[in-house]
Motif scaffolding. Structure first.
Motif, PDB file in Angstrom:
ATOM      1  N   VAL A   1       6.703   7.475  -8.168  1.00 15.50           N
ATOM      2  CA  VAL A   1       5.375   7.957  -8.527  1.00 15.50           C
ATOM      3  C   VAL A   1       4.447   7.742  -7.329  1.00 15.50           C
ATOM      4  O   VAL A   1       4.643   6.800  -6.555  1.00 15.50           O
ATOM      5  CB  VAL A   1       4.847   7.229  -9.786  1.00 15.50           C
ATOM      6  CG1 VAL A   1       4.707   5.738  -9.544  1.00 15.50           C
ATOM      7  CG2 VAL A   1       3.532   7.808 -10.263  1.00 15.50           C
ATOM      8  N   ALA A   2       3.482   8.610  -7.189  1.00 16.71           N
ATOM      9  CA  ALA A   2       2.532   8.474  -6.082  1.00 16.71           C
ATOM     10  C   ALA A   2       1.619   7.278  -6.314  1.00 16.71           C
ATOM     11  O   ALA A   2       1.295   6.933  -7.446  1.00 16.71           O
ATOM     12  CB  ALA A   2       1.690   9.745  -5.958  1.00 16.71           C
ATOM     13  N   GLY A   3       1.211   6.687  -5.237  1.00 14.64           N
ATOM     14  CA  GLY A   3       0.253   5.601  -5.311  1.00 14.64           C
ATOM     15  C   GLY A   3      -1.153   6.119  -5.075  1.00 14.64           C
ATOM     16  O   GLY A   3      -1.352   7.263  -4.675  1.00 14.64           O
ATOM     17  N   LEU A   4      -2.106   5.266  -5.324  1.00 13.53           N
ATOM     18  CA  LEU A   4      -3.501   5.597  -5.049  1.00 13.53           C
ATOM     19  C   LEU A   4      -3.889   4.988  -3.705  1.00 13.53           C
ATOM     20  O   LEU A   4      -3.456   3.877  -3.373  1.00 13.53           O
ATOM     21  CB  LEU A   4      -4.426   5.050  -6.134  1.00 13.53           C
ATOM     22  CG  LEU A   4      -4.254   5.653  -7.531  1.00 13.53           C
ATOM     23  CD1 LEU A   4      -5.233   5.005  -8.501  1.00 13.53           C
ATOM     24  CD2 LEU A   4      -4.453   7.158  -7.498  1.00 13.53           C
ATOM     25  N   PRO A   5      -4.708   5.685  -2.938  1.00 12.93           N
ATOM     26  CA  PRO A   5      -5.153   5.094  -1.672  1.00 12.93           C
ATOM     27  C   PRO A   5      -6.032   3.888  -1.935  1.00 12.93           C
ATOM     28  O   PRO A   5      -6.726   3.824  -2.953  1.00 12.93           O
ATOM     29  CB  PRO A   5      -5.939   6.227  -1.009  1.00 12.93           C
ATOM     30  CG  PRO A   5      -6.316   7.149  -2.103  1.00 12.93           C
ATOM     31  CD  PRO A   5      -5.277   6.997  -3.189  1.00 12.93           C
ATOM     32  N   LEU A   6      -5.987   2.941  -1.035  1.00  9.99           N
ATOM     33  CA  LEU A   6      -6.859   1.778  -1.144  1.00  9.99           C
ATOM     34  C   LEU A   6      -8.286   2.212  -0.826  1.00  9.99           C
ATOM     35  O   LEU A   6      -8.500   3.044   0.045  1.00  9.99           O
ATOM     36  CB  LEU A   6      -6.414   0.681  -0.185  1.00  9.99           C
ATOM     37  CG  LEU A   6      -5.010   0.121  -0.419  1.00  9.99           C
ATOM     38  CD1 LEU A   6      -4.659  -0.874   0.663  1.00  9.99           C
ATOM     39  CD2 LEU A   6      -4.898  -0.516  -1.786  1.00  9.99           C
TER      40      LEU A   6
ATOM     41  N   ALA B   1       0.860  -1.194   0.000  1.00  7.16           N
ATOM     42  CA  ALA B   1       0.000   0.000   0.000  1.00  7.16           C
ATOM     43  C   ALA B   1       0.890   1.236   0.000  1.00  7.16           C
ATOM     44  O   ALA B   1       2.056   1.173   0.400  1.00  7.16           O
ATOM     45  CB  ALA B   1      -0.912   0.012   1.226  1.00  7.16           C
ATOM     46  N   TRP B   2       0.327   2.345  -0.444  1.00 11.27           N
ATOM     47  CA  TRP B   2       1.034   3.629  -0.413  1.00 11.27           C
ATOM     48  C   TRP B   2       0.541   4.450   0.748  1.00 11.27           C
ATOM     49  O   TRP B   2      -0.605   4.335   1.173  1.00 11.27           O
ATOM     50  CB  TRP B   2       0.795   4.416  -1.700  1.00 11.27           C
ATOM     51  CG  TRP B   2       1.696   4.022  -2.807  1.00 11.27           C
ATOM     52  CD1 TRP B   2       2.916   4.561  -3.097  1.00 11.27           C
ATOM     53  CD2 TRP B   2       1.482   3.010  -3.782  1.00 11.27           C
ATOM     54  NE1 TRP B   2       3.457   3.933  -4.186  1.00 11.27           N
ATOM     55  CE2 TRP B   2       2.595   2.981  -4.628  1.00 11.27           C
ATOM     56  CE3 TRP B   2       0.441   2.108  -4.022  1.00 11.27           C
ATOM     57  CZ2 TRP B   2       2.709   2.112  -5.702  1.00 11.27           C
ATOM     58  CZ3 TRP B   2       0.547   1.239  -5.082  1.00 11.27           C
ATOM     59  CH2 TRP B   2       1.673   1.237  -5.904  1.00 11.27           C
TER      60      TRP B   2
END
Length: 139
Positions: free
Chosen positions: A131-136, A105-106
């Motif tokens: 790169v940014a991740g997306l929230p779960l 997870a980010w």
């Protein structure tokens, strides 16, 4: 959705009424799989054989549409790009640092902290992602 035993990831269309469509492949098979193999037998394989295995577990998207996938038995982290190519992000065949990676997870203020559970050595790894991740999300 990760289909661990099949060695691949599928996606399910969410219909307007909330039901899900039929599974469709999302990217290629991620490596070798042994039908009906037991986890203990897989873990007993030598590192060079395990490095080719493709049993996916944890999955999460980044902001560019790449789907990051953990491959526990091969101690790898890969990304499936929007055009469905597979890119190796991290490979640790001996499991020195990344050992049996499962969930990911980010987090962080800018969503560029990548957290990966390294189950084999009981660690939670944190790395900075380019790169940014997306929230779960949960529904």
């Amino acid at each position: 959705m990760a289909l661990t035993a099949a060695g691949r990831v599928v996606r399910l269309e969410r219909r307007p009424d909330g039901t899900l469509g039929e599974p469709e492949p999302y990217g290629p098979v991620l490596g070798d799989v042994a039908p009906n193999a037991m986890a203990a037998d897989i873990r007993a394989l030598p590192p060079e054989a395990r490095a080719r295995l493709g049993y996916p577990d944890g999955i999460a998207f980044d902001a560019l549409g790449n789907l990051w996938v953990t491959l526990p038995f091969s101690n790898r982290l890969v990304a499936i790009t929007p055009d469905r190519a597979v890119v190796d992000v991290l490979a640790d065949p001996a499991g020195t640092v990344l050992s049996m990676p499962t969930n990911l997870a980010w987090g962080g203020a800018d969503m560029r902290d990548l957290y990966v559970v390294s189950r084999g050595n009981g660690c939670l790894l944190r790395a900075r992602s380019p790169v940014a991740g997306l929230p779960l999300t949960f529904h």
